[in-house]
Design an enzyme around this catalytic site. Structure first.
Site, short mmCIF file in Angstrom:
data_model
loop_
_atom_site.label_atom_id
_atom_site.label_comp_id
_atom_site.label_asym_id
_atom_site.label_seq_id
_atom_site.Cartn_x
_atom_site.Cartn_y
_atom_site.Cartn_z
N ASP A 195 -23.33 37.94 -16.42
CA ASP A 195 -24.05 37.34 -17.54
C ASP A 195 -24.70 38.37 -18.46
O ASP A 195 -25.20 38.00 -19.52
CB ASP A 195 -25.14 36.38 -17.02
CG ASP A 195 -26.29 37.11 -16.34
OD1 ASP A 195 -27.45 36.95 -16.75
OD2 ASP A 195 -26.01 37.88 -15.39
N PHE A 240 -17.90 38.46 -8.79
CA PHE A 240 -18.90 37.67 -9.49
C PHE A 240 -20.27 38.33 -9.39
O PHE A 240 -20.67 38.79 -8.32
CB PHE A 240 -19.05 36.27 -8.85
CG PHE A 240 -17.81 35.43 -8.86
CD1 PHE A 240 -17.55 34.56 -9.90
CD2 PHE A 240 -16.92 35.49 -7.79
CE1 PHE A 240 -16.42 33.74 -9.87
CE2 PHE A 240 -15.79 34.69 -7.76
CZ PHE A 240 -15.54 33.82 -8.81
N ASP A 241 -21.00 38.31 -10.49
CA ASP A 241 -22.44 38.56 -10.42
C ASP A 241 -23.09 37.34 -9.77
O ASP A 241 -22.48 36.26 -9.66
CB ASP A 241 -22.96 38.78 -11.84
CG ASP A 241 -24.46 39.03 -11.87
OD1 ASP A 241 -24.99 39.65 -10.93
OD2 ASP A 241 -25.11 38.59 -12.84
N GLY A 242 -24.35 37.50 -9.37
CA GLY A 242 -25.05 36.40 -8.70
C GLY A 242 -25.89 35.56 -9.65
O GLY A 242 -25.49 34.49 -10.08
N PHE A 295 -16.93 38.74 -13.51
CA PHE A 295 -17.78 37.89 -14.34
C PHE A 295 -19.24 38.30 -14.19
O PHE A 295 -19.74 38.43 -13.07
CB PHE A 295 -17.64 36.42 -13.91
CG PHE A 295 -16.25 35.87 -14.05
CD1 PHE A 295 -15.78 35.42 -15.27
CD2 PHE A 295 -15.42 35.78 -12.94
CE1 PHE A 295 -14.50 34.89 -15.39
CE2 PHE A 295 -14.14 35.25 -13.05
CZ PHE A 295 -13.68 34.81 -14.29
#
Length: 298
Positions: free
Chosen positions: A274, A161-163, A272
């Site tokens: 954004d 995951f991105d943060g 994932f």
């Protein structure tokens, strides 16, 4: 007793995210849905090849045991019901215990996420993903040309995951976009002890944590935070996870370095992020999906 999915991790997925229907999709783009339907019917006995999210789904379903179902996967697709027959047959070919599906023949299916109480929606359709995110469902647009997952970890679901704007809110990202890196670092350093607000994927990470705390006999979960943050901004991210009582197994604070090669080494079943630039950098190496949330996707 009525049938219920309560207490299970529910993954809703489009047929094109689960299986490789890119050749068939070219027919749809070049002609119409009837030509597409006819092609799918002609290929009914031919199992589709695994798609980008196949490994993730296959491994998550391994958490189920007969006496206690823990993961439910539902096909949620713009496909027509006739083409849906091939989807179910392909799932059966690979031994995927998928029994539920909604096929809407070109209409957006995202509204059915609500009665499913879905924890995750994966689709190749950006509009459907944005609608799902707006409704509060963790969702990502799958890049169909992404690399397929490595088979090096057959007993481990690996998710990265991105943060900011994914696990966390886009509060800090807004500062960075408006005022630059130095202001971002100062903002995060001064607020290191103040937890960030949740982002759209916190509920999924929380649900995965529940699975992780009760591992299946043959499957475990390993998670990674892969972020452009660097020290001193790392501390607020770690403290936020601690405040949520959520653990990640690995954390990569890359300070703006390209993520793709680091993800290649982690070998996730899915990543994932954004920002489309990060996804495009990652997709040649790992399965990837774009989370259309936060200030950069406004």
């Amino acid at each position: 007793m009525p049938v219920s999915l309560a207490g299970q991790l529910v993954v809703a997925i489009s047929s094109r995210a689960l299986f490789d229907f890119e050749e068939e999709n070219q027919v749809f783009e070049a002609s119409d849905d009837r030509a597409y339907m006819q092609l799918q019917l002609q290929r009914l006995e031919r199992a589709a090849k695994p798609g980008v999210a196949f490994s993730l789904v296959n491994k998550l379903l391994a958490f189920n045991v007969p006496e206690r179902p823990r993961v439910e996967v539902v096909i949620l697709s713009r496909n027509d019901p006739v083409s849906g027959m091939r989807v179910f047959r392909s799932a059966r070919h690979y031994g995927l215990p998928i029994q539920r599906g909604v096929f809407t023949r070109g209409e957006s299916p995202w509204r059915y996420l609500r009665p499913l109480a879905a924890n995750l929606f994966l689709s190749t359709n950006e509009a459907d993903v944005r609608s799902a995110l707006a409704a509060g469902v963790p969702a990502a647009r799958v890049y169909p040309q992404s690399a397929r997952a490595s088979d090096a970890h057959p007993d481990e679901v690996r998710i990265a995951f991105d943060g900011d704007a994914v696990l966390f809110s886009d509060e800090a990202e807004r500062v960075f976009q408006r005022d630059g890196l130095d202001a971002f670092q100062d903002h995060e350093h001064r607020r290191a002890a103040t937890p960030l607000a949740p982002g759209p994927f916190k509920p999924l990470l929380q649900a995965l944590q529940e699975l992780q705390r009760e591992p299946a006999r043959d499957m475990r979960i390993r998670t990674a935070l892969v972020t452009a943050r660097s020290a001193p901004a790392h501390e607020r991210a770690i403290r936020t996870l601690m405040d949520w009582n959520i653990e990640v197994d690995e954390a990569m604070f890359l300070g703006g370095l390209p993520k793709g090669e680091f993800l290649r080494e982690f070998e996730p079943d899915f990543f994932f992020d954004d920002q489309t630039g990060h996804i495009e950098n990652a997709a040649p190496h790992v399965p990837a999906g774009h989370v259309a949330a936060g200030v950069v996707n406004g």
